[in-house]
Design an enzyme around this catalytic site. Structure first.
Site, mmCIF file in Angstrom:
data_model
loop_
_atom_site.group_PDB
_atom_site.id
_atom_site.type_symbol
_atom_site.label_atom_id
_atom_site.label_comp_id
_atom_site.label_asym_id
_atom_site.label_seq_id
_atom_site.Cartn_x
_atom_site.Cartn_y
_atom_site.Cartn_z
ATOM 1 N N CYS A 1 8.434 -1.423 -7.957
ATOM 2 C CA CYS A 1 9.430 -1.412 -7.160
ATOM 3 C C CYS A 1 10.336 -1.701 -7.439
ATOM 4 C CB CYS A 1 8.755 -2.600 -6.312
ATOM 5 S SG CYS A 1 10.321 -3.735 -4.997
ATOM 6 N N CYS B 1 12.936 -5.213 -5.510
ATOM 7 C CA CYS B 1 11.614 -6.844 -5.748
ATOM 8 C C CYS B 1 10.729 -6.851 -6.187
ATOM 9 C CB CYS B 1 11.678 -6.970 -4.391
ATOM 10 S SG CYS B 1 11.902 -5.580 -3.117
ATOM 11 N N SER B 2 9.696 -6.955 -5.191
ATOM 12 C CA SER B 2 7.979 -6.829 -5.915
ATOM 13 C C SER B 2 7.265 -6.375 -3.863
ATOM 14 C CB SER B 2 7.519 -8.611 -5.996
ATOM 15 O OG SER B 2 8.007 -9.123 -4.955
ATOM 16 N N CYS B 3 7.682 -5.384 -4.267
ATOM 17 C CA CYS B 3 7.227 -4.841 -3.184
ATOM 18 C C CYS B 3 6.093 -4.498 -3.172
ATOM 19 C CB CYS B 3 7.550 -3.466 -2.038
ATOM 20 S SG CYS B 3 9.295 -3.782 -1.059
#
Lengths: 139, 207
Positions: free
Chosen positions: B107, B110-112
């Site tokens: 990602c 971010c941190s999808c």
């Protein structure tokens, strides 16, 4: 990024040590057999153990605070639904305050409002349907 | 000096999440603990909250060609067949590794991450070094940071997950696993193999 300087992953030996330490701590806890139902629960759990490992309080102090928080809920009017880790978080805040590690609850409230004002995926709502990188075969 | 107990009767998960994040940020700034220490402890639990569900889906795909077809056509729907789904599992896409193509997920912003299948993202996945470098030099990062060299004859495709579309990798079934049951196969599937930064365990290796 793990704390090691060698790369992106943490060291397996350290992980094994951590696992044993944590298992020793949690095996006599109420709710120890319950999986985490929300990511924050895992994080709050890990923080409580980490602060204890760093010598900020005795584990028994944290446990007493946790028990106290749960007792208050039991004695209450049932207005708040049961959440083991909400008590965990409350106990963590209490214990950190008592130890002097984090005595400023206003700072925590402020920082919480700041986090809430910053959406996690604020700028990431577009579906991308092609690879972002292609590294072609070389032979 | 004591902190007052929760002063609101009902707090949303979002508010609690924010409070825990804020607490961690403050404690790290004050030097009470390090991110690495919290990460390590969280990692101890990481493998007990999620990846075993993804492993179940992968093992089914390895043993049931019709299911695999449905998985590659609509991963979210196929996962629901096995009771796997929920928050951050909407619009999932499974990308299949082959002899000629290897997939990696990231990602970039971010941190999808597909929680229902993989559990919580490891911290390196959320950290800037991985997010930036895997896009710039995937072959090098896999070989050097993950000790997972991809043969030069194989193309690498890096997929950027977002909150609208989350990718995860269907690894190749390990050689010599023809005789294994679905449960035994699931035990070979690792979180890293579904991110694309590692291989499944070889046959005979204990989970």
């Amino acid at each position: 990024m793990s704390g090691t300087s060698t790369g992106i992953r943490s060291d397996a030996t350290e992980l094994g040590d951590a696992r044993r330490r944590v298992q020793k701590l949690v095996c006599d806890m109420p709710g120890a057999d319950r999986p985490f139902s929300e990511p924050w629960e895992l994080r709050a759990f890990a923080m409580a153990v980490a602060a204890h490992h760093e010598g900020h309080y005795e584990w028994s102090e944290f446990q007493l605070s946790l028990i106290d928080s749960i007792r208050q809920w039991e004695a209450g009017d049932g207005g708040e639904p049961w959440s083991y880790y909400l008590h965990w978080l409350e106990a963590l805040e209490h214990t950190l305050a008592a130890s002097g590690a984090l005595s400023d609850s206003a700072a925590l409230d402020d920082r919480t409002r700041q986090v809430l004002a910053t959406p996690r995926n604020a700028n990431h709502h577009e579906a991308r349907r092609e690879p972002v990188t292609v590294d072609p075969a070389r032979s | 000096m004591t902190v007052k107990p929760t002063d609101t009767a009902l707090r949303s998960q979002e508010e609690i999440t924010a409070r825990v994040k804020a607490l961690e940020a403050l404690l790290i700034e004050k030097g009470v603990m390090t991110t690495a220490a919290v990460d390590r402890l969280a990692e101890v639990y990481e493998n007990e909250v999620g990846p075993q569900l993804g492993a179940k889906v992968v093992a089914r795909a390895w043993t049931d060609p019709a299911f695999k077809e449905r998985l590659l056509a609509d991963a979210s729907a196929a996962c629901r067949e096995l009771g796997v789904g929920g928050l951050q599992g909407e619009e999932m896409v499974a990308v299949e590794n082959t002899d000629t193509v290897h997939h990696v997920i990231v990602c970039t912003l971010c941190s999808c991450y597909p929680w229902p299948v993989l559990g919580l993202p490891p911290n390196w996945y959320k950290a800037p070094p991985f997010r930036a470098r895997i896009v710039r030099e995937p072959r090098t990062v896999l070989a050097e940071d993950f000790d997972f060299p991809v043969p030069d004859s194989v193309e690498i495709r890096v997929w950027d997950s977002s909150s609208e579309l989350r990718y995860w990798v269907l690894p190749q079934r390990p050689a010599g696993s023809e005789h294994l049951s679905e449960d035994e196969l699931a035990a070979l599937v690792t979180r890293d193999s579904m991110i694309g930064v590692g291989a499944p365990r070889p046959v005979g290796a204990a989970a």
